[in-house]
Design a protein around this motif. Structure first.
Motif, mmCIF file in Angstrom:
data_model
loop_
_atom_site.group_PDB
_atom_site.id
_atom_site.type_symbol
_atom_site.label_atom_id
_atom_site.label_comp_id
_atom_site.label_asym_id
_atom_site.label_seq_id
_atom_site.Cartn_x
_atom_site.Cartn_y
_atom_site.Cartn_z
ATOM 1 N N ASN A 1 -1.102 13.008 6.432
ATOM 2 C CA ASN A 1 -1.599 14.373 6.513
ATOM 3 C C ASN A 1 -0.566 15.271 7.187
ATOM 4 O O ASN A 1 0.181 14.831 8.056
ATOM 5 C CB ASN A 1 -2.900 14.408 7.321
ATOM 6 N N LYS B 1 0.852 -1.188 0.000
ATOM 7 C CA LYS B 1 0.000 0.000 0.000
ATOM 8 C C LYS B 1 0.887 1.237 0.000
ATOM 9 O O LYS B 1 1.830 1.320 0.793
ATOM 10 C CB LYS B 1 -0.886 0.030 1.247
ATOM 11 N N LEU C 1 0.966 5.000 1.001
ATOM 12 C CA LEU C 1 0.224 5.804 1.964
ATOM 13 C C LEU C 1 0.686 7.255 1.955
ATOM 14 O O LEU C 1 1.890 7.527 1.926
ATOM 15 C CB LEU C 1 0.429 5.238 3.375
ATOM 16 N N HIS D 1 -10.143 11.991 3.037
ATOM 17 C CA HIS D 1 -9.892 10.875 3.955
ATOM 18 C C HIS D 1 -8.543 11.080 4.665
ATOM 19 O O HIS D 1 -8.453 10.921 5.885
ATOM 20 C CB HIS D 1 -9.894 9.549 3.181
ATOM 21 N N ILE D 2 -7.526 11.438 3.906
ATOM 22 C CA ILE D 2 -6.203 11.691 4.487
ATOM 23 C C ILE D 2 -6.283 12.851 5.473
ATOM 24 O O ILE D 2 -5.734 12.778 6.579
ATOM 25 C CB ILE D 2 -5.174 11.997 3.369
ATOM 26 N N HIS D 3 -6.992 13.910 5.093
ATOM 27 C CA HIS D 3 -7.114 15.103 5.932
ATOM 28 C C HIS D 3 -7.832 14.814 7.253
ATOM 29 O O HIS D 3 -7.412 15.289 8.305
ATOM 30 C CB HIS D 3 -7.853 16.202 5.157
ATOM 31 N N ARG E 1 -8.467 11.657 8.628
ATOM 32 C CA ARG E 1 -7.985 10.481 9.372
ATOM 33 C C ARG E 1 -6.475 10.478 9.597
ATOM 34 O O ARG E 1 -5.959 9.615 10.295
ATOM 35 C CB ARG E 1 -8.381 9.212 8.634
ATOM 36 N N GLY F 1 -3.921 7.944 4.426
ATOM 37 C CA GLY F 1 -4.792 7.361 3.416
ATOM 38 C C GLY F 1 -4.023 6.570 2.381
ATOM 39 O O GLY F 1 -2.856 6.843 2.108
ATOM 40 N N VAL F 2 -4.696 5.565 1.818
ATOM 41 C CA VAL F 2 -4.100 4.701 0.790
ATOM 42 C C VAL F 2 -4.323 5.328 -0.577
ATOM 43 O O VAL F 2 -5.447 5.645 -0.953
ATOM 44 C CB VAL F 2 -4.729 3.286 0.838
ATOM 45 N N CYS F 3 -3.233 5.476 -1.325
ATOM 46 C CA CYS F 3 -3.295 6.029 -2.685
ATOM 47 C C CYS F 3 -3.402 4.933 -3.728
ATOM 48 O O CYS F 3 -3.846 5.180 -4.844
ATOM 49 C CB CYS F 3 -2.045 6.834 -2.982
ATOM 50 N N GLN G 1 -11.931 12.668 -2.751
ATOM 51 C CA GLN G 1 -12.350 11.746 -1.683
ATOM 52 C C GLN G 1 -11.152 11.240 -0.886
ATOM 53 O O GLN G 1 -11.176 11.229 0.346
ATOM 54 C CB GLN G 1 -13.112 10.556 -2.267
ATOM 55 N N VAL G 2 -10.108 10.821 -1.593
ATOM 56 C CA VAL G 2 -8.907 10.308 -0.915
ATOM 57 C C VAL G 2 -8.238 11.417 -0.110
ATOM 58 O O VAL G 2 -7.827 11.216 1.032
ATOM 59 C CB VAL G 2 -7.933 9.680 -1.942
#
Length: 111
Positions: free
Chosen positions: A39, A34, A36, A69-71, A73, A76-78, A65-66
Motif C-alpha cells: 500500500n 507469492k 505482493l 485488503h492491501i489498503h 492491511r 496483499g497477495v495478488c 476485495q484484494v
C-alpha cells in the motif's frame, strides 16, 4: 519325457534383472512464490483494481476485495506462481505503475 522332480523354468529368477516395483523417479514440484502489492498513499485505488484485473486476471469484485485488503492491511497477495512467472508479474506490475507515474511497489516471497 516328463521328470516329475524337475522344476520348470521360471522367468524373473535370480540374475535376470527384472524390476518388480514402479521405478519412476519422483520429481519435486517447483517452489511457489507469492506476488505482493504494498500500500502507498499516492496510487489511486482504481488503478490498483485495473492492474489486478489486467495482470492477474481477477474479476472486478475480486480485484476490489484484494485492493481493499492491501489498503487496510498495508500488503496483499495478488497471486501465487512458480518463480519465473512471479518474477514476470512483479516486473509487469512495476512497469505498468511507472508508465502511469504511480509509486506502487510490488515484490515476491517464497510461499
Amino acid at each position: 519325457m516328463n521328470d516329475p522332480h524337475r522344476k520348470p523354468h521360471q522367468p524373473g529368477g535370480a540374475g535376470t534383472g527384472v524390476i518388480t516395483e514402479n521405478a519412476k523417479p519422483k520429481v519435486a514440484k517447483p517452489p511457489l512464490y507469492k506476488v505482493l502489492l504494498l500500500n502507498d498513499d499516492y496510487t489511486p485505488m482504481e488503478f490498483v483494481v485495473h492492474l489486478l484485473m489486467q495482470l492477474f486476471n481477477m474479476s472486478q469484485d475480486k480485484a476490489e476485495q484484494v485492493m481493499l485488503h492491501i489498503h487496510t492491511r498495508g500488503l496483499g497477495v495478488c497471486g501465487i506462481f512458480p518463480r519465473e512467472i512471479a518474477e514476470t508479474k512483479v516486473r509487469q506490475t512495476l512497469e505498468l505503475a511507472r508508465k502511469n507515474q504511480h509509486p506502487l511497489q510490488c515484490t515476491m516471497e517464497k510461499a
